[in-house]
Scaffold this active site. Structure first.
Site, PDB file in Angstrom:
ATOM      1  N   TYR B 248       0.435  -0.749  -0.031  1.00 19.12           N
ATOM      2  CA  TYR B 248       0.094  -0.147   0.289  1.00 19.12           C
ATOM      3  C   TYR B 248       0.712   1.628   0.305  1.00 19.12           C
ATOM      4  CZ  TYR B 248      -4.439  -1.643  -0.110  1.00 19.12           C
ATOM      5  OH  TYR B 248      -5.045  -2.359  -1.019  1.00 19.12           O
ATOM      6  N   HIS B 407      -6.240  -2.864   6.093  1.00 19.60           N
ATOM      7  CA  HIS B 407      -5.966  -3.925   5.459  1.00 19.60           C
ATOM      8  C   HIS B 407      -4.348  -4.914   5.905  1.00 19.60           C
ATOM      9  CE1 HIS B 407      -7.534  -2.895   1.528  1.00 19.60           C
ATOM     10  NE2 HIS B 407      -7.109  -0.931   2.084  1.00 19.60           N
TER      11      HIS B 407
END
Lengths: 731, 731
Positions: B248, B407
């Protein structure tokens, strides 16, 4: 009278055998290599690598252990390393003239001369052809080939007494073992025998022993029913197709070429390289045609997928071919990927050609090609349909060959699909971890015969969960399918059709595959007709050994999510977990998967008696010997049954940009318009157009005119098939 | 009074916003790129690619469809293609001056100006932050970023009326939607909010709208609790570690850099790139340190393994970093592999540097490195132990970070091992086929939360078949492990130790991993201590997510060959087939596998209560969403329990020469000499020498002197641990 004979023989010996080296290279060749070494380039780099591998052993006491271990174990690997070292050091002696290299070889030979006479069968021997230095005789034959070449290179360095000592101590026990104890094995028509003959023959040339050479060339009975020449005549078809398949031509080509090269130097009048219209050249070139874009040999029959044309055998063969058949620029992409050459005239010439060539193609020039099988070319064959160039190459292999000796599989009318260098519909190959002692001593694993060779491991029909010929090699070896028709000259429509009525007692298998290049598609479409003809009820399973990730299916299935059982109990079925099953409907059945960055869809004509399975390898594999590969199985039942499948290559998935293009199949429907003794005609709706594929089942003559009603209109064509797309004959 | 304010604002507007372009590049930057384009090289090649992608749309009517499809579907892909095309065409306009490019962008803008005011929530919206043009707001934010940049580039080409029309029609509905309807989402500290702020802020700069820019920078409440600056401050640790992990940071770095770059052009006094000691530079560099040799981002937390630093986000960030932080030759191996540059000043400079540099390294300069997590750097962290250079690099990742927002995975004290570019002990990553509509609309699959995020999918201990924090994100988000000690400055002994007493109610997890470079080994040895402390009885499972082929085991196991069931029923266990199980004995337990061409052995200290399992993913996965990956699970039971494992990298397997070297482990025994509150000391017999690894469990101060009896002799050391090999302290 006797005295004259002896004199004559002596004369014969001296005239034929006076010059050394002659087996691997000649004095003239040595000169060429030495000149080549004055230039920077691949020859010099290859020389440096070999020299470095040898130099670290100079002056050291090198172990020649008492044989004990199986493949992968210490004594096995040491003896293997020794023969390579002896060969390399003998080359260093020839190329540098430095006697330290010859001394290293001599010392090892003297150790073997002491060891070999003491040896009995290897303690790990399990095969019918046990070895002495190694667990199997095949490895002893490898030893003979390389040490024979090494002896020849240091021949003139040795005193006559040393030569005698080595010939009697190191070589004679092995040669006698092969030609007396293992005479039946030595006299086979089989790659083992090629190695054995090459070993005995090269030792014959190296040690000036005409009897060895005669046995090697003509068999121990000297009648040419066996021996090296009989193997050249028996193992290849007239096109150079090697009956054991591409993985083994890679292996066998080395003794064929090494011994042929020695013979060619020593008896050029034998013209061994010209035998059968240059069959050894065809063997190499056609072996290369049987590789994937990455150089990997196609994995039909017993094969390990990791073997590619960069392997040593092909490096040697390529160099020799370059020398004896002349420069061939189509080999340069292969030589470039090999990134080394042999230290021989051929190697020097290849290195020079690489250095002088600009713009060497990235890939070998693959083309559509068919091979016949059998020494006379009348035992079926293998066809490779191909479209697309370079990395866009798509190759569809159709196998209708003979069994392929002990390494054959039960895979009549099998297809295999490669696309862009990726395996899409695979042949499992063999189950073996060669050289890894922990995995069954590096030998073929039991799962190789029990699963990988069975019909269910392929992409062809299994009847009643029983492999072709019931998995009996002796039976399978007797028969072969018959080709009905083929065409690979028309780029838009390539086709191959064959029939087999022997693999099962009362079922005839008839398969035709087309590779079609439709005008509005970038990739070819595979259309696959598989007819099963029988007067009795049977179960017909057509597996697709797809490699990739399941993307979607047009049908609902039951997944076995909490417990799993096997697809069956025998013929390889016991190795397959049943992951999911489904009942098809009277409709088009589709399955899409993703391999690498391309989508593939199998569209099938099904009815409500059709069953579908997703399977996964790994059941009954307690030693984790098999890969966990998936398959998709279409099952039909009945007496006569017909499978019509379409394999579509479509779209792309760009993982970096996260974009998926044309991820859906364009096939909208498949119907069978006619399916009887005379014709099979299928209609495929694709991309909102109609594709009609029709074949004549009986009359396959090229000049027969056919008139058949298709969709109410008379269609006319000549020859065994026609393909009509969007109302136009595709051609 | 009011009038003065308005005047002041007008002045503010005109002084700050007069110049265009300014968002992606300035007029001066355009000059640099134009000069760069006079040279052949990567800049020109990249320009050609972009130009080609744009030119084919010139003069065509480009579809702006009514939003309908999920990711991977037509309308999704079309809108995505449109914003990229608008951005690229606007660059072509700046670089060529040809108005056809500006016209293309204008026409599309006018279509969006008509469409956007009509949009309600997307029909496929399923998330709490629905989109309008796309199924989720995140994609709408992407659209705003790129179209904002495009608008800025054609700003001067548009008439004031056109600007107004587009600002009101195309942008305002989106900006209002974000800042009013989705205010809570816009005001998050999360990568979605970074994209949203970047979009609104870039549109603010492009359309001269100070209010947009203010909300983007400071949050809708303009209080700096949220907004872009708060995200820079909140999402990175002081070292630049991004709390969601490397996959990410790759994604978030693009809006961070694009908006920061625009800000830097427009308000250089803000010094956004210097904020927090260049934290954005650290984010890029440390993101690159979290990649594998092939450039793939490490896959901890939600991550797709196919993403590497050649992705567009890193191409953009690298070019901008080069411009704002200056030339950095360590980035050249990355730029070279990216094989393209952006059409900007940074891109032009990178291309020039590539052209001028000789001998660019093959790999990024990876090094041992530790990151703290948390905005203040006090929420645990990630350490990467490393040895070996270039393709010999071995990296052992130890994760003791905070949860990582939405996440994050339940993977406290997880380890991951890469060797020579291969994943050896993997983190599964996420279960998602991004951009593939058929796979759940390209969204995260349910299996991602249900399996991939669960503890059993990692290489860390699961207690009682329950994931850390019972798989509750809100709970996990509150806590983090504590680092006890570490050392990566001593190349021979790298170590990291951490403790977690929150993941389970009454169990403390304490793990220490060492990467040891023994003097007589070519590859490092991993020693892994995992202590479980509890007053109650528990089941402790330590899985090793090995990738490779089972070669052999030191123990006999029962293989489930005819039917298979799952390892458990929850916490991800329901996805694992139990392929085999075994009861260990009071002895060393070893398992060897082959990955690529190297052997790996896990040697474990076990007793007769230890159980072992071989598992395979795929149960309860009816949609074939998970890879069929294997694992090896060591199960112990008790209150306090200690795992001592050694992971050995050994030998090689040469498939072309069929030679296996050092295929057997050299570990002969593992014993625990002491295991109590104060110390854990293990003794490993390896290669006929003794390796003693000792740690202090309680007193981990760097200067504490320890004296402990080891094998009857007093051993002395300073600090939290010592490693003794062959009677010498290893250092």
């Amino acid at each position: 009278m006797k005295r004259y004979t002896i004199l004559a023989l002596v004369f014969f010996y001296t005239s034929l055998f006076a010059q050394h080296p002659i087996a691997y290279l000649t004095k003239a060749d040595v000169g060429v290599v030495k000149t080549g070494l004055t230039r920077e380039g691949l020859l010099k780099a290859s020389f440096r690598d070999v020299k470095q591998s040898v130099d670290k052993w100079i002056g050291k006491d090198i172990d020649v252990p008492i044989p004990k271990d199986p493949a992968g174990g210490y004594t096995h690997e040491q003896h293997k390393a020794n023969y390579i070292l002896m060969f390399n050091s003998s080359l260093m002696y020839q190329l540098s003239g430095d006697t330290k290299y010859a001394l290293l070889v001599k010392k090892l030979f003297l150790k073997y001369a002491a060891l070999n006479p003491t040896l009995q069968n290897h303690p790990q021997a399990t095969s019918s052809s046990p070895g002495r230095i190694f667990w199997q005789a095949l490895n002893d034959a490898n030893w003979l080939v390389y040490t024979g070449l090494a002896f020849d290179c240091i021949h003139d360095y040795l005193t006559p007494a040393e030569r005698q000592l080595i010939a009697d101590g190191a070589f004679k026990p092995e040669v006698d073992f092969f030609t007396i104890n293992l005479k039946d094995w030595f006299n086979l028509i089989h790659n083992h025998a090629v190695w054995a003959c090459a070993g005995v023959g090269i030792v014959g040339i190296a040690t000036d022993n005409a009897h060895y050479l005669d046995m090697a060339l003509h068999g121990t009975a000297l009648d040419d029913k066996t021996g090296f020449l009989a193997n050249i005549d028996g193992l290849f078809s007239p096109d150079g197709y090697y009956t054991e398949g591409p993985y083994y031509v890679r292996y066998a080509i080395l003794p064929f070429y090494l011994f042929a090269n020695a013979l060619n130097n020593q008896q050029p009048t034998l013209k061994v390289f010209q035998r059968r219209n240059n069959v050894l050249q065809k063997a190499l070139v056609n072996g290369l045609q049987q590789t994937n874009l990455n150089g990997g040999f196609y994995s039909y029959n017993d094969a390990l997928k990791e073997k590619s044309f960069i392997s040593n055998e092909i490096v040697e063969a390529l160099s020799i071919a370059w020398k004896v058949y002349g420069a061939d620029s189509s080999l340069l992409p292969v030589a470039k990927q090999q990134n080394r050459v042999t230290l021989s005239k051929g190697g020097a010439d290849v290195a020079l050609a690489l250095a002088m060539s600009k713009n060497i193609a990235a890939f070998y020039p693959y083309k559509p090609i068919s091979f016949t099988d059998g020494a006379k070319g009348n035992e079926g064959g293998v066809s490779i349909l191909r479209t697309g160039g370079s990395e866009q190459l798509t190759s569809l292999i159709f196998k209708y060959s003979a069994h392929g000796l002990s390494h054959g599989h039960y895979d009549k009318l099998n297809i295999i699909l490669y696309d862009g260098g990726n395996e899409i519909l695979q042949d499992y190959g063999a189950a073996r971890f060669i050289g890894i002692e922990q995995k069954y001593g590096g030998r073929y694993l039991p799962e190789s015969k029990n699963y990988a060779a069975q019909t269910i491991a392929h992409n062809t029909v299994v009847v009643d969960e029983t492999s072709h010929y019931n998995g009996k090699e002796d039976l399978s070896q007797k028969y072969h399918p018959e080709k009905l028709f083929s065409n690979s000259s028309n780029g838009k429509v390539q086709v191959i059709s064959a029939i087999d009525d022997k693999a099962y007692g009362d079922v005839t298998l008839h398969r035709t595959v087309w590779m079609l290049q439709l005008p509005d598609a970038s990739k070819p479409l595979t259309v696959d007709f598989f007819r099963l003809l029988s007067s009795k009820q049977h179960q017909y399973d057509l597996p697709f050994q797809y490699l990739g990730t399941v993307i979607n299916t047009s049908f609902k299935y039951q997944a076995f999510t909490n417990s799993q059982t096997t697809l069956g109990a025998k013929s390889g079925y016991q190795f397959l977990w049943k992951e999911a099953s489904a009942k098809a409907s009277n409709a088009l059945t589709q399955f899409t998967f993703l391999n690498n960055k391309t989508y593939y869809t199998i569209s099938s004509y099904t009815d409500d008696s059709t069953n579908l399975f997703f399977t996964r390898l790994g059941a009954n594999d307690p030693n984790f010997n098999l890969r966990r590969d998936p398959a998709y199985v279409i099952r039909k039942k009945g007496a006569n049954q017909t499978f019509v499948n379409v394999v579509e290559i479509h779209g792309s998935y760009d993982t970096n940009n996260e974009v998926s293009v044309n991820a859906y199949s364009k096939v909208e429907n498949i119907t069978i318009l006619r399916d009887d003794e005379a014709y099979l005609i299928a209609q495929i709706s694709i991309n909102k157009k109609l594709l009609v594929v029709a074949q004549s089942n009986k009359n396959v003559a090229a000049n027969t005119k056919h008139t058949v009603k298709i969709n109410g209109t008379d269609a006319h064509w000549v020859g065994p098939y026609t393909v009509i797309y969007d109302h136009q004959i595709l051609q």
